[in-house]
Design a protein around this motif. Structure first.
Motif, PDB file in Angstrom:
ATOM      1  N   THR A   8       0.843  -1.196   0.000  1.00  0.00           N
ATOM      2  CA  THR A   8       0.000   0.000   0.000  1.00  0.00           C
ATOM      3  C   THR A   8       0.876   1.242   0.000  1.00  0.00           C
ATOM      4  O   THR A   8       1.828   1.335   0.779  1.00  0.00           O
ATOM      5  CB  THR A   8      -0.917   0.022   1.234  1.00  0.00           C
ATOM      6  OG1 THR A   8      -1.818  -1.084   1.168  1.00  0.00           O
ATOM      7  CG2 THR A   8      -1.727   1.313   1.296  1.00  0.00           C
ATOM      8  N   LEU A   9       0.574   2.174  -0.880  1.00  0.00           N
ATOM      9  CA  LEU A   9       1.222   3.482  -0.894  1.00  0.00           C
ATOM     10  C   LEU A   9       0.243   4.493  -0.310  1.00  0.00           C
ATOM     11  O   LEU A   9      -0.948   4.455  -0.624  1.00  0.00           O
ATOM     12  CB  LEU A   9       1.591   3.902  -2.320  1.00  0.00           C
ATOM     13  CG  LEU A   9       2.261   2.867  -3.225  1.00  0.00           C
ATOM     14  CD1 LEU A   9       2.576   3.478  -4.581  1.00  0.00           C
ATOM     15  CD2 LEU A   9       3.508   2.300  -2.571  1.00  0.00           C
ATOM     16  N   GLN A  37      -2.069  -0.987  -3.812  1.00  0.00           N
ATOM     17  CA  GLN A  37      -3.161  -0.119  -3.386  1.00  0.00           C
ATOM     18  C   GLN A  37      -2.559   1.254  -3.130  1.00  0.00           C
ATOM     19  O   GLN A  37      -1.597   1.381  -2.377  1.00  0.00           O
ATOM     20  CB  GLN A  37      -3.812  -0.635  -2.099  1.00  0.00           C
ATOM     21  CG  GLN A  37      -4.894   0.292  -1.542  1.00  0.00           C
ATOM     22  CD  GLN A  37      -5.262  -0.026  -0.096  1.00  0.00           C
ATOM     23  OE1 GLN A  37      -4.485  -0.617   0.651  1.00  0.00           O
ATOM     24  NE2 GLN A  37      -6.465   0.359   0.312  1.00  0.00           N
ATOM     25  N   TRP A  38      -3.115   2.281  -3.763  1.00  0.00           N
ATOM     26  CA  TRP A  38      -2.605   3.650  -3.563  1.00  0.00           C
ATOM     27  C   TRP A  38      -3.709   4.493  -2.931  1.00  0.00           C
ATOM     28  O   TRP A  38      -4.699   4.816  -3.577  1.00  0.00           O
ATOM     29  CB  TRP A  38      -2.156   4.245  -4.887  1.00  0.00           C
ATOM     30  CG  TRP A  38      -1.378   5.527  -4.758  1.00  0.00           C
ATOM     31  CD1 TRP A  38      -0.921   6.098  -3.605  1.00  0.00           C
ATOM     32  CD2 TRP A  38      -0.955   6.401  -5.814  1.00  0.00           C
ATOM     33  NE1 TRP A  38      -0.230   7.254  -3.865  1.00  0.00           N
ATOM     34  CE2 TRP A  38      -0.238   7.463  -5.221  1.00  0.00           C
ATOM     35  CE3 TRP A  38      -1.108   6.364  -7.199  1.00  0.00           C
ATOM     36  CZ2 TRP A  38       0.308   8.501  -5.977  1.00  0.00           C
ATOM     37  CZ3 TRP A  38      -0.554   7.400  -7.943  1.00  0.00           C
ATOM     38  CH2 TRP A  38       0.145   8.452  -7.337  1.00  0.00           C
ATOM     39  N   ILE A  39      -3.507   4.835  -1.654  1.00  0.00           N
ATOM     40  CA  ILE A  39      -4.450   5.687  -0.924  1.00  0.00           C
ATOM     41  C   ILE A  39      -3.976   7.129  -1.046  1.00  0.00           C
ATOM     42  O   ILE A  39      -2.853   7.458  -0.649  1.00  0.00           O
ATOM     43  CB  ILE A  39      -4.541   5.287   0.556  1.00  0.00           C
ATOM     44  CG1 ILE A  39      -5.014   3.832   0.694  1.00  0.00           C
ATOM     45  CG2 ILE A  39      -5.494   6.215   1.296  1.00  0.00           C
ATOM     46  CD1 ILE A  39      -5.031   3.326   2.130  1.00  0.00           C
ATOM     47  N   ILE A  40      -4.829   7.986  -1.575  1.00  0.00           N
ATOM     48  CA  ILE A  40      -4.509   9.402  -1.758  1.00  0.00           C
ATOM     49  C   ILE A  40      -5.491  10.221  -0.937  1.00  0.00           C
ATOM     50  O   ILE A  40      -6.709  10.127  -1.129  1.00  0.00           O
ATOM     51  CB  ILE A  40      -4.602   9.802  -3.240  1.00  0.00           C
ATOM     52  CG1 ILE A  40      -3.598   8.981  -4.065  1.00  0.00           C
ATOM     53  CG2 ILE A  40      -4.360  11.294  -3.425  1.00  0.00           C
ATOM     54  CD1 ILE A  40      -3.951   8.845  -5.511  1.00  0.00           C
ATOM     55  N   LYS A  62      -4.540   0.104  -7.758  1.00  0.00           N
ATOM     56  CA  LYS A  62      -5.905   0.483  -7.407  1.00  0.00           C
ATOM     57  C   LYS A  62      -5.846   1.819  -6.660  1.00  0.00           C
ATOM     58  O   LYS A  62      -5.145   1.955  -5.665  1.00  0.00           O
ATOM     59  CB  LYS A  62      -6.548  -0.570  -6.523  1.00  0.00           C
ATOM     60  CG  LYS A  62      -7.912  -0.154  -5.968  1.00  0.00           C
ATOM     61  CD  LYS A  62      -8.223  -0.927  -4.696  1.00  0.00           C
ATOM     62  CE  LYS A  62      -9.491  -0.415  -4.055  1.00  0.00           C
ATOM     63  NZ  LYS A  62      -9.678  -0.968  -2.688  1.00  0.00           N
ATOM     64  N   LEU A  63      -6.581   2.806  -7.143  1.00  0.00           N
ATOM     65  CA  LEU A  63      -6.611   4.114  -6.513  1.00  0.00           C
ATOM     66  C   LEU A  63      -7.755   4.210  -5.516  1.00  0.00           C
ATOM     67  O   LEU A  63      -8.898   3.898  -5.843  1.00  0.00           O
ATOM     68  CB  LEU A  63      -6.796   5.214  -7.566  1.00  0.00           C
ATOM     69  CG  LEU A  63      -5.632   5.502  -8.509  1.00  0.00           C
ATOM     70  CD1 LEU A  63      -6.036   6.553  -9.516  1.00  0.00           C
ATOM     71  CD2 LEU A  63      -4.407   5.945  -7.751  1.00  0.00           C
ATOM     72  N   ASP A  64      -7.445   4.648  -4.307  1.00  0.00           N
ATOM     73  CA  ASP A  64      -8.457   4.971  -3.303  1.00  0.00           C
ATOM     74  C   ASP A  64      -8.299   6.454  -2.970  1.00  0.00           C
ATOM     75  O   ASP A  64      -7.445   6.834  -2.161  1.00  0.00           O
ATOM     76  CB  ASP A  64      -8.277   4.120  -2.040  1.00  0.00           C
ATOM     77  CG  ASP A  64      -8.670   2.671  -2.254  1.00  0.00           C
ATOM     78  OD1 ASP A  64      -9.528   2.424  -3.127  1.00  0.00           O
ATOM     79  OD2 ASP A  64      -8.119   1.794  -1.568  1.00  0.00           O
ATOM     80  N   TYR A  65      -9.104   7.289  -3.623  1.00  0.00           N
ATOM     81  CA  TYR A  65      -9.008   8.736  -3.428  1.00  0.00           C
ATOM     82  C   TYR A  65      -9.951   9.160  -2.301  1.00  0.00           C
ATOM     83  O   TYR A  65     -11.141   8.828  -2.310  1.00  0.00           O
ATOM     84  CB  TYR A  65      -9.365   9.474  -4.715  1.00  0.00           C
ATOM     85  CG  TYR A  65      -9.396  10.983  -4.562  1.00  0.00           C
ATOM     86  CD1 TYR A  65      -8.227  11.731  -4.631  1.00  0.00           C
ATOM     87  CD2 TYR A  65     -10.599  11.651  -4.338  1.00  0.00           C
ATOM     88  CE1 TYR A  65      -8.249  13.109  -4.491  1.00  0.00           C
ATOM     89  CE2 TYR A  65     -10.629  13.035  -4.193  1.00  0.00           C
ATOM     90  CZ  TYR A  65      -9.450  13.759  -4.268  1.00  0.00           C
ATOM     91  OH  TYR A  65      -9.484  15.122  -4.122  1.00  0.00           O
ATOM     92  N   ILE A  99       4.480   7.823   0.187  1.00  0.00           N
ATOM     93  CA  ILE A  99       4.941   8.492  -1.026  1.00  0.00           C
ATOM     94  C   ILE A  99       4.518   9.952  -0.958  1.00  0.00           C
ATOM     95  O   ILE A  99       3.323  10.253  -0.969  1.00  0.00           O
ATOM     96  CB  ILE A  99       4.345   7.836  -2.290  1.00  0.00           C
ATOM     97  CG1 ILE A  99       4.693   6.343  -2.342  1.00  0.00           C
ATOM     98  CG2 ILE A  99       4.807   8.562  -3.551  1.00  0.00           C
ATOM     99  CD1 ILE A  99       6.161   6.046  -2.510  1.00  0.00           C
ATOM    100  N   GLU A 100       5.470  10.854  -0.872  1.00  0.00           N
ATOM    101  CA  GLU A 100       5.103  12.273  -0.769  1.00  0.00           C
ATOM    102  C   GLU A 100       4.872  12.851  -2.157  1.00  0.00           C
ATOM    103  O   GLU A 100       5.535  12.484  -3.131  1.00  0.00           O
ATOM    104  CB  GLU A 100       6.161  13.033   0.019  1.00  0.00           C
ATOM    105  CG  GLU A 100       6.249  12.512   1.447  1.00  0.00           C
ATOM    106  CD  GLU A 100       6.861  13.485   2.425  1.00  0.00           C
ATOM    107  OE1 GLU A 100       7.226  14.621   2.025  1.00  0.00           O
ATOM    108  OE2 GLU A 100       6.992  13.114   3.605  1.00  0.00           O
ATOM    109  N   ASP A 101       3.919  13.775  -2.230  1.00  0.00           N
ATOM    110  CA  ASP A 101       3.414  14.238  -3.531  1.00  0.00           C
ATOM    111  C   ASP A 101       4.414  15.038  -4.341  1.00  0.00           C
ATOM    112  O   ASP A 101       4.252  15.194  -5.560  1.00  0.00           O
ATOM    113  CB  ASP A 101       2.121  15.038  -3.348  1.00  0.00           C
ATOM    114  CG  ASP A 101       2.297  16.296  -2.499  1.00  0.00           C
ATOM    115  OD1 ASP A 101       3.405  16.520  -1.965  1.00  0.00           O
ATOM    116  OD2 ASP A 101       1.318  17.050  -2.363  1.00  0.00           O
ATOM    117  N   ASP A 102       5.457  15.565  -3.709  1.00  0.00           N
ATOM    118  CA  ASP A 102       6.401  16.417  -4.443  1.00  0.00           C
ATOM    119  C   ASP A 102       7.807  15.839  -4.516  1.00  0.00           C
ATOM    120  O   ASP A 102       8.742  16.528  -4.936  1.00  0.00           O
ATOM    121  CB  ASP A 102       6.453  17.810  -3.825  1.00  0.00           C
ATOM    122  CG  ASP A 102       6.851  17.800  -2.350  1.00  0.00           C
ATOM    123  OD1 ASP A 102       6.812  16.716  -1.727  1.00  0.00           O
ATOM    124  OD2 ASP A 102       7.184  18.877  -1.815  1.00  0.00           O
TER     125      ASP A 102
END
Length: 243
Positions: A8-9, A37-40, A62-65, A99-102
């Protein structure tokens, strides 16, 4: 916890839509072949565009926004609130990366961290390198005993340690997290790090590295150091370098 994914990210983002677009490219190109799994979690005023993004079509992701609406009494920095929202959403694997956005990530980052998490409860890359893109400056941090959150991974079995740190409501999370009594491993990839803390790509973050005048920074006017670090990925940051 459902164990539907290999890893998971978790990415917490706030008013950095252009930087997040780069982040999606860095995640989509990861060489890791397992299910992700990518949790944003997004609590910005200018929301990122990620659901069904064409960059991630046909990827094993898989995106979990999650939209966390800002509140009037929110502190200036809301990373801990967004991480709490991510945990509440549900992690569906036994390994977690932040995972940091920048920040910049090598294509092998997820795969390398995944392999290490098969042996240790917490892993991370020490001696972080920061690069302030608009200022064309860089510096190496002296964090020999802990990793920045953006370079940290953990097994779900010790997620209680993260929950403990989040209850402090402190804007700094990495040092207390790495003080946990767990089986941990720090590694140093120099001169070719797997992650670089990029600064100056939008909304100002927590750390001192976002200050272009930080005393540890060295000038890199011709981008020689940046090219040594990330090669052709310099093109990802063209709009900030030319601003």
């Amino acid at each position: 916890m459902k164990n539907n994914y290999d890893i998971t990210l978790i990415t917490c983002t706030k008013d950095r839509p252009r930087a997040f677009h780069v982040c999606q490219q860095l995640v989509a190109r990861q060489t890791f072949k397992g299910k992700i799994q990518w949790i944003i979690v997004d609590d910005g005023m200018e929301l990122v565009k990620c659901t069904y993004d064409p960059l991630l079509i046909n990827c094993n992701i898989k995106l979990d926004y999650i939209r966390r609406k800002p509140k009037a009494d929110d502190p200036k920095f809301t990373l801990h609130l967004n991480l709490k929202a991510a945990l509440e959403a549900g992690i569906e694997s036994d390994k977690v990366l932040f995972i940091e956005d920048d920040d910049w990530y090598h294509p092998d980052y997820v795969g390398t961290m995944y392999a290490l998490l098969n042996q240790y409860e917490m892993v991370g890359e020490s001696n972080a390198i920061y690069y302030h893109i608009p200022a064309r400056k860089w510096g190496m941090m002296g964090n020999n005993c802990h990793a920045s959150l953006c370079q940290t991974g953990m097994q779900i079995s010790i997620i209680s340690e993260l929950e403990r740190v989040l209850r402090r409501n402190d804007k700094f999370l990495d040092i207390p997290l790495w003080a946990s009594e767990v089986k941990r491993h720090l590694f140093r990839n120099q001169p070719s790090p797997l992650c670089i803390g990029m600064k100056g790509l939008g909304n100002i973050g927590i750390g001192i590295g976002h200050d272009a005048g930080y005393f540890l920074y060295k000038r890199d006017a011709e981008l020689i150091k940046l090219e040594l670090l990330i090669g052709k990925d310099i093109d990802l940051y063209k709009e900030w370098l030319e601003s």
